[in-house]
Design a protein around this motif. Structure first.
Motif, PDB file in Angstrom:
ATOM      1  N   MET A   1      37.263 -65.986  13.205  1.00  0.00           N
ATOM      2  CA  MET A   1      37.032 -64.712  12.551  1.00  0.00           C
ATOM      3  C   MET A   1      37.082 -63.613  13.605  1.00  0.00           C
ATOM      4  O   MET A   1      36.591 -63.771  14.709  1.00  0.00           O
ATOM      5  N   MET A   2      37.710 -62.513  13.240  1.00  0.00           N
ATOM      6  CA  MET A   2      37.746 -61.362  14.135  1.00  0.00           C
ATOM      7  C   MET A   2      37.509 -60.099  13.330  1.00  0.00           C
ATOM      8  O   MET A   2      37.750 -60.069  12.128  1.00  0.00           O
ATOM      9  N   THR A   3      37.032 -59.066  13.992  1.00  0.00           N
ATOM     10  CA  THR A   3      36.764 -57.787  13.347  1.00  0.00           C
ATOM     11  C   THR A   3      37.808 -56.783  13.790  1.00  0.00           C
ATOM     12  O   THR A   3      38.092 -56.661  14.977  1.00  0.00           O
ATOM     13  N   ILE A   4      38.399 -56.087  12.814  1.00  0.00           N
ATOM     14  CA  ILE A   4      39.347 -55.024  13.127  1.00  0.00           C
ATOM     15  C   ILE A   4      38.830 -53.725  12.536  1.00  0.00           C
ATOM     16  O   ILE A   4      38.056 -53.728  11.569  1.00  0.00           O
ATOM     17  N   LYS A   5      39.247 -52.622  13.124  1.00  0.00           N
ATOM     18  CA  LYS A   5      38.926 -51.307  12.583  1.00  0.00           C
ATOM     19  C   LYS A   5      40.106 -50.849  11.740  1.00  0.00           C
ATOM     20  O   LYS A   5      41.259 -51.029  12.144  1.00  0.00           O
ATOM     21  N   THR A   6      39.797 -50.254  10.581  1.00  0.00           N
ATOM     22  CA  THR A   6      40.854 -49.776   9.701  1.00  0.00           C
ATOM     23  C   THR A   6      40.642 -48.312   9.365  1.00  0.00           C
ATOM     24  O   THR A   6      39.518 -47.813   9.403  1.00  0.00           O
ATOM     25  N   ARG A   7      41.710 -47.671   9.017  1.00  0.00           N
ATOM     26  CA  ARG A   7      41.676 -46.263   8.656  1.00  0.00           C
ATOM     27  C   ARG A   7      40.924 -46.037   7.343  1.00  0.00           C
ATOM     28  O   ARG A   7      40.132 -45.111   7.219  1.00  0.00           O
ATOM     29  N   ASP A   8      41.179 -46.893   6.361  1.00  0.00           N
ATOM     30  CA  ASP A   8      40.671 -46.648   5.009  1.00  0.00           C
ATOM     31  C   ASP A   8      39.462 -47.490   4.616  1.00  0.00           C
ATOM     32  O   ASP A   8      38.764 -47.137   3.661  1.00  0.00           O
ATOM     33  N   PHE A   9      39.212 -48.583   5.322  1.00  0.00           N
ATOM     34  CA  PHE A   9      38.152 -49.508   4.911  1.00  0.00           C
ATOM     35  C   PHE A   9      37.120 -49.785   5.994  1.00  0.00           C
ATOM     36  O   PHE A   9      36.340 -50.728   5.875  1.00  0.00           O
ATOM     37  N   GLY A  10      37.109 -48.998   7.066  1.00  0.00           N
ATOM     38  CA  GLY A  10      36.150 -49.215   8.137  1.00  0.00           C
ATOM     39  C   GLY A  10      36.419 -50.532   8.845  1.00  0.00           C
ATOM     40  O   GLY A  10      37.560 -50.979   8.944  1.00  0.00           O
ATOM     41  N   GLU A  11      35.368 -51.171   9.316  1.00  0.00           N
ATOM     42  CA  GLU A  11      35.538 -52.467   9.986  1.00  0.00           C
ATOM     43  C   GLU A  11      35.718 -53.569   8.945  1.00  0.00           C
ATOM     44  O   GLU A  11      35.029 -53.583   7.920  1.00  0.00           O
ATOM     45  N   GLN A  12      36.646 -54.459   9.236  1.00  0.00           N
ATOM     46  CA  GLN A  12      36.936 -55.578   8.344  1.00  0.00           C
ATOM     47  C   GLN A  12      36.952 -56.870   9.150  1.00  0.00           C
ATOM     48  O   GLN A  12      37.512 -56.917  10.248  1.00  0.00           O
ATOM     49  N   ASN A  13      36.359 -57.916   8.596  1.00  0.00           N
ATOM     50  CA  ASN A  13      36.418 -59.238   9.204  1.00  0.00           C
ATOM     51  C   ASN A  13      37.613 -59.974   8.615  1.00  0.00           C
ATOM     52  O   ASN A  13      37.738 -60.073   7.389  1.00  0.00           O
ATOM     53  N   ILE A  14      38.476 -60.458   9.490  1.00  0.00           N
ATOM     54  CA  ILE A  14      39.648 -61.200   9.035  1.00  0.00           C
ATOM     55  C   ILE A  14      39.741 -62.508   9.809  1.00  0.00           C
ATOM     56  O   ILE A  14      39.213 -62.627  10.900  1.00  0.00           O
ATOM     57  N   THR A  15      40.422 -63.455   9.226  1.00  0.00           N
ATOM     58  CA  THR A  15      40.698 -64.698   9.939  1.00  0.00           C
ATOM     59  C   THR A  15      42.098 -64.582  10.539  1.00  0.00           C
ATOM     60  O   THR A  15      42.984 -63.945   9.954  1.00  0.00           O
ATOM     61  N   GLU A  16      42.283 -65.169  11.691  1.00  0.00           N
ATOM     62  CA  GLU A  16      43.557 -65.040  12.395  1.00  0.00           C
ATOM     63  C   GLU A  16      44.726 -65.596  11.592  1.00  0.00           C
ATOM     64  O   GLU A  16      45.850 -65.137  11.740  1.00  0.00           O
ATOM     65  N   ASN A  17      44.465 -66.562  10.704  1.00  0.00           N
ATOM     66  CA  ASN A  17      45.565 -67.127   9.912  1.00  0.00           C
ATOM     67  C   ASN A  17      46.053 -66.164   8.826  1.00  0.00           C
ATOM     68  O   ASN A  17      47.022 -66.450   8.140  1.00  0.00           O
ATOM     69  N   LYS A  18      45.393 -65.017   8.660  1.00  0.00           N
ATOM     70  CA  LYS A  18      45.831 -63.991   7.703  1.00  0.00           C
ATOM     71  C   LYS A  18      46.706 -62.929   8.360  1.00  0.00           C
ATOM     72  O   LYS A  18      47.227 -62.038   7.690  1.00  0.00           O
ATOM     73  N   ILE A  19      46.883 -63.021   9.680  1.00  0.00           N
ATOM     74  CA  ILE A  19      47.695 -62.037  10.390  1.00  0.00           C
ATOM     75  C   ILE A  19      49.177 -62.352  10.185  1.00  0.00           C
ATOM     76  O   ILE A  19      49.625 -63.477  10.392  1.00  0.00           O
ATOM     77  N   ILE A  20      49.911 -61.332   9.775  1.00  0.00           N
ATOM     78  CA  ILE A  20      51.355 -61.455   9.590  1.00  0.00           C
ATOM     79  C   ILE A  20      52.012 -60.904  10.852  1.00  0.00           C
ATOM     80  O   ILE A  20      51.796 -59.746  11.219  1.00  0.00           O
ATOM     81  N   ALA A  21      52.811 -61.734  11.500  1.00  0.00           N
ATOM     82  CA  ALA A  21      53.504 -61.322  12.726  1.00  0.00           C
ATOM     83  C   ALA A  21      54.885 -60.770  12.374  1.00  0.00           C
ATOM     84  O   ALA A  21      55.626 -61.376  11.600  1.00  0.00           O
TER      85      ALA A  21
END
Length: 145
Positions: A1-21
């Motif tokens: 699990m990792m936390t990213i900052k977003t423009r519209d939704f603040g901080e979001q927790n995502i799993t690395e397997n959801k990242i689209i390269a």
């Protein structure tokens, strides 16, 4: 699990397997290579937000083109298919980028340059369709149409 900052939704927790390269980035954003799909309404519900993992201010609103044009089908260069390692008999997922002006009823999507996703490998590329789809296709009907 990792936390990213977003423009519209603040901080979001995502799993690395959801990242689209995006090995080649997006047009005009070639340096941006990692995105995640966010949807406040639920997974695979559109519109959705294609959020950069590395740049909180870079976010695109996207739609499933088949929900807008039921017979949407594109032909793209084989280089694009190779870039996302799509198997010969596999069907990719498609997304189209939206432009949402202040008057949201004038929203358009770019059907000419879809994002093509190999969901099995979480690889994507933006390509130019051989078909003569418009770059600015309105998603809402005007009164009287």
């Amino acid at each position: 699990m990792m936390t990213i900052k977003t423009r519209d939704f603040g901080e979001q927790n995502i799993t690395e397997n959801k990242i689209i390269a995006f090995p080649e980035g997006l047009y005009a954003f070639e340096e941006e290579r990692r995105f995640v799909m966010l949807s406040p309404l639920g997974e695979n519900v559109y519109p959705a937000w294609l959020q950069s993992v590395d740049n909180e201010n870079l976010c695109f609103i996207v739609f499933d083109p088949e929900q807008i044009v039921t017979d949407y089908s594109v032909t793209v260069e084989s280089e694009s298919i190779r870039a996302i390692e799509l198997e010969k008999d596999s069907k990719p997922d498609y997304l189209v980028l939206a432009v949402v002006p202040e008057e949201y009823k004038n929203t358009t999507v770019n059907l000419k340059s879809p994002i093509i996703i190999n969901a099995d490998k979480m690889l994507a590329v933006q390509a130019i369709a051989a078909e003569s789809y418009p770059i600015k296709f309105p998603i809402f009907k005007k009164e009287g149409e």
